[in-house]
Design a protein around this motif. Structure first.
Motif, PDB file in Angstrom:
ATOM      1  N   LYS A 133       0.821  -1.223   0.000  1.00 36.52           N
ATOM      2  CA  LYS A 133       0.000   0.000   0.000  1.00 36.52           C
ATOM      3  C   LYS A 133       0.852   1.270   0.000  1.00 36.52           C
ATOM      4  O   LYS A 133       0.586   2.225   0.730  1.00 36.52           O
TER       5      LYS A 133
ATOM      6  N   LEU B  76       0.938   3.400  -2.110  1.00 38.84           N
ATOM      7  CA  LEU B  76       0.189   4.535  -2.648  1.00 38.84           C
ATOM      8  C   LEU B  76      -0.169   5.531  -1.534  1.00 38.84           C
ATOM      9  O   LEU B  76      -0.346   6.715  -1.791  1.00 38.84           O
ATOM     10  N   LYS B  77      -0.248   5.032  -0.304  1.00 39.12           N
ATOM     11  CA  LYS B  77      -0.521   5.930   0.836  1.00 39.12           C
ATOM     12  C   LYS B  77       0.560   7.007   0.924  1.00 39.12           C
ATOM     13  O   LYS B  77       0.276   8.165   1.196  1.00 39.12           O
TER      14      LYS B  77
ATOM     15  N   LEU C 222       0.049   9.474  -1.980  1.00 36.07           N
ATOM     16  CA  LEU C 222      -1.100  10.366  -1.790  1.00 36.07           C
ATOM     17  C   LEU C 222      -0.886  11.311  -0.610  1.00 36.07           C
ATOM     18  O   LEU C 222      -1.584  12.321  -0.489  1.00 36.07           O
TER      19      LEU C 222
ATOM     20  N   PHE D 161      -9.764   3.059  -2.664  1.00 31.87           N
ATOM     21  CA  PHE D 161      -8.528   2.857  -1.894  1.00 31.87           C
ATOM     22  C   PHE D 161      -8.511   3.788  -0.681  1.00 31.87           C
ATOM     23  O   PHE D 161      -8.167   3.381   0.423  1.00 31.87           O
ATOM     24  N   LYS D 162      -8.896   5.051  -0.925  1.00 32.88           N
ATOM     25  CA  LYS D 162      -8.899   6.041   0.159  1.00 32.88           C
ATOM     26  C   LYS D 162      -9.885   5.676   1.267  1.00 32.88           C
ATOM     27  O   LYS D 162      -9.660   5.980   2.436  1.00 32.88           O
ATOM     28  N   GLU D 163     -10.987   5.069   0.872  1.00 34.79           N
ATOM     29  CA  GLU D 163     -11.986   4.693   1.879  1.00 34.79           C
ATOM     30  C   GLU D 163     -11.584   3.440   2.641  1.00 34.79           C
ATOM     31  O   GLU D 163     -12.224   3.062   3.614  1.00 34.79           O
ATOM     32  N   GLY D 164     -10.513   2.787   2.168  1.00 35.36           N
ATOM     33  CA  GLY D 164     -10.045   1.575   2.842  1.00 35.36           C
ATOM     34  C   GLY D 164     -10.958   0.388   2.595  1.00 35.36           C
ATOM     35  O   GLY D 164     -11.075  -0.498   3.446  1.00 35.36           O
TER      36      GLY D 164
ATOM     37  N   TYR E  69      -7.122   7.207   5.188  1.00 33.83           N
ATOM     38  CA  TYR E  69      -7.057   6.014   4.346  1.00 33.83           C
ATOM     39  C   TYR E  69      -8.049   4.937   4.774  1.00 33.83           C
ATOM     40  O   TYR E  69      -7.933   3.789   4.372  1.00 33.83           O
ATOM     41  N   LEU E  70      -8.966   5.312   5.594  1.00 28.76           N
ATOM     42  CA  LEU E  70     -10.024   4.392   5.995  1.00 28.76           C
ATOM     43  C   LEU E  70     -11.198   5.235   6.477  1.00 28.76           C
ATOM     44  O   LEU E  70     -11.023   6.132   7.308  1.00 28.76           O
ATOM     45  N   LYS E  71     -12.363   4.939   5.925  1.00 28.90           N
ATOM     46  CA  LYS E  71     -13.545   5.706   6.321  1.00 28.90           C
ATOM     47  C   LYS E  71     -14.232   4.959   7.444  1.00 28.90           C
ATOM     48  O   LYS E  71     -14.684   3.826   7.238  1.00 28.90           O
TER      49      LYS E  71
END
Lengths: 222, 294
Positions: free
Chosen positions: A85, A87-88, A91, A217-220, B53-55
């Motif tokens: 991951k 990409l974290k 970003l 991806f951002k929302e996990g 990175y997690l909602k």
């Protein structure tokens, strides 16, 4: 900052770009030599007949190479971002996230376009030295949708790579294959002339797919 | 004191499994806060939520007053992020990665990066992917210090490091935080490292925060009590006696109460504690005392 992101993408992709360029150059050189030999051995009359009567073109070997070039570039550019991951980290750079993704895509599209135009130019020079303009254009028109196919393959493979869920990746892969099929359904030169704007629009739509997967991806999503 | 990190009513599930319910905490400027918890209590999850990175199912976290999903580039420049396993862009070599990052951060301190790197026996052209975990940790730490962020978020910084590298990491971090009132939010599996470093401590249990207190208060106030008794104690009211269990012939319990108050508490449960002894604890022992061994 754009320069810095380009530097990162260049470090990841330089060998893949070089290999792509060498393979395409090799195939074009081989095709031109074979074409020249054919004209010498069979005679211009026979070759001309097959070109005009049967609609045969010379550069069929390039057909899926542009597609593979797009897939390869996307894989070497985005697989390392998705490994662990990473990409974290990308970003998290102090730029808007859409700007980061667009810059990375721009690098890939510009690199591919440069290689494609270079090879297209080489094909154009080569074929124009053997045939009249009409036949040269006939061959060049046959290649054009494959170039668009390469760009679309790059964007769709990027979409598959960035998608965080394997099951969804498989779905994206099937959909991508169906969409890419549109670039290869007819081999007759000129068949795509009126479809070119639609192929370009398809490439643009693929960018939207990528942003959808970045949002996931951002929302996990897992 | 202004809060650099604010988490309000965070509730999160993985599928049907509850991770937290209404998690609330703040980290004030200049503090080093350690997040402790057993595996699976959601330490990395909260770091992912913090960074956007997690909602979460519900709730909001703010960093420098901005919600986690929409951090501005200016705020991101103030946050140094260490991902679990000291992950970095491993296709770079040590010179290339510094060259890549320095254009993004206005306060970039090149010397800080190369000072740490000088401790490593690596060639400038060595790729990060070819380095050991300890060497990668130094590269990651060097990049964080060069960035000079106001807030560092470090996920399991001690993972895979030998004692020497761990100590080096802790010493640099402590100096960094003390020098310019920086804020650090970190997790680690190795609690003895945290003891040297953190001002405040959050202990996570499955689903909620068990405790949020200054580390000194835990070290000074939380004790283990050993005693002998014929009869097992009845269940104590929550948060008075923690994890009372029989170890060999003796009983053990943990508490913030004084020795006299513990004796009173035990008598209230119908137990006469014989040879009651109070023992001081390390942070690791205190953690086990609060969360249990299993």
């Amino acid at each position: 900052m754009t320069q810095s992101l380009f530097f990162k993408e260049w470090i990841k992709t330089r060998w893949a770009l070089l290999v792509t360029l060498l393979v395409l150059a090799g195939v074009i050189a081989y095709t031109l030599i074979a074409m020249s030999t054919e004209l010498r051995v069979l005679g211009a009359g026979v070759v001309w007949e097959s070109l005009i009567q049967k609609g045969i073109t010379h550069f069929d070997d390039l057909k899926y190479l542009y597609l593979l070039a797009g897939m390869l570039l996307a894989a070497v550019q985005y697989a390392p971002e998705m490994t662990n991951k990473r990409l974290k980290l990308t970003l998290h750079l102090p730029l808007p996230e859409y700007a980061i993704i667009l810059t990375m895509l721009l690098f890939g599209l510009l690199s591919l376009t440069a290689i494609f135009l270079l090879t297209y130019g080489a094909v154009s020079v080569g074929i124009n030295s053997y045939y009249p303009v009409e036949i040269a254009q006939w061959n060049l028109a046959a290649i054009l949708p494959w170039l668009w196919g390469g760009l679309a393959a790059y964007l769709l493979t990027t979409w598959i790579c960035i998608e965080p869920i394997w099951r969804q990746r498989l779905f994206n892969g099937v959909l991508a294959l169906c969409l890419l099929e549109l670039f290869y359904f007819d081999e007759l030169p000129g068949a795509y002339t009126s479809l070119m704007p639609w192929l370009a629009a398809l490439c643009l739509c693929s960018i939207a797919f990528i942003f959808y997967s970045v949002a996931r991806f951002k929302e996990g999503v897992s | 004191m202004d809060a650099i990190i604010q988490c309000e009513n965070i509730t999160h599930y993985y599928g049907k499994r509850l991770i937290y319910e209404n998690l609330n905490f703040e980290v004030p400027r200049g503090k080093i806060l350690g997040l402790l918890g057993k595996n699976g209590t959601g330490k990395t999850t909260i770091i992912n939520i913090l960074n956007g990175y997690l909602k979460p199912r519900s709730g909001v976290c703010r960093l420098f007053g901005e919600t986690m999903e929409r951090l501005s580039p200016r705020t991101k420049a103030q946050i140094g992020l260490l991902i679990e396993g000291h992950i970095q862009h491993s296709y770079f070599n040590v010179v290339q990665i510094e060259k890549f990052y320095r254009r993004f951060f206005p306060r970039w301190k090149r010397a800080a990066y190369y000072e740490l790197l000088a401790k490593l026996q690596v060639a400038p052209t060595q790729k990060i992917s070819a380095m050991s975990c300890g060497q990668r940790s130094q590269v990651a730490l060097g990049l964080l210090f060069a960035q000079d962020p106001e807030l560092m978020i470090l996920d399991d910084f001690s993972m895979g490091l030998d004692p020497g590298y761990r100590r080096l990491f802790v010493e640099y971090l402590k100096e960094f935080a003390a020098a310019e009132e920086k804020t650090v939010f970190l997790t680690s599996h190795i609690i003895q490292d945290m003891e040297l470093l953190i001002d405040d401590c959050i202990i996570l249990d499955y689903g909620s925060i068990l405790l949020h207190r200054p580390t000194r208060e835990i070290l000074d106030g939380f004790h283990r009590f050993r005693f002998y008794s014929e009869r097992p104690p009845a269940a104590a009211p929550a948060r008075r006696l923690w994890n009372t269990e029989k170890v060999g012939a003796a009983w053990e319990t943990y508490s913030f109460l004084s020795k006299e108050e513990v004796a009173q508490e035990l008598r209230a449960q119908g137990v006469e504690p014989l040879n009651l002894v109070q023992e001081s604890l390390s942070l690791e022992d205190a953690f086990i005392g609060m969360t249990g061994k299993y």
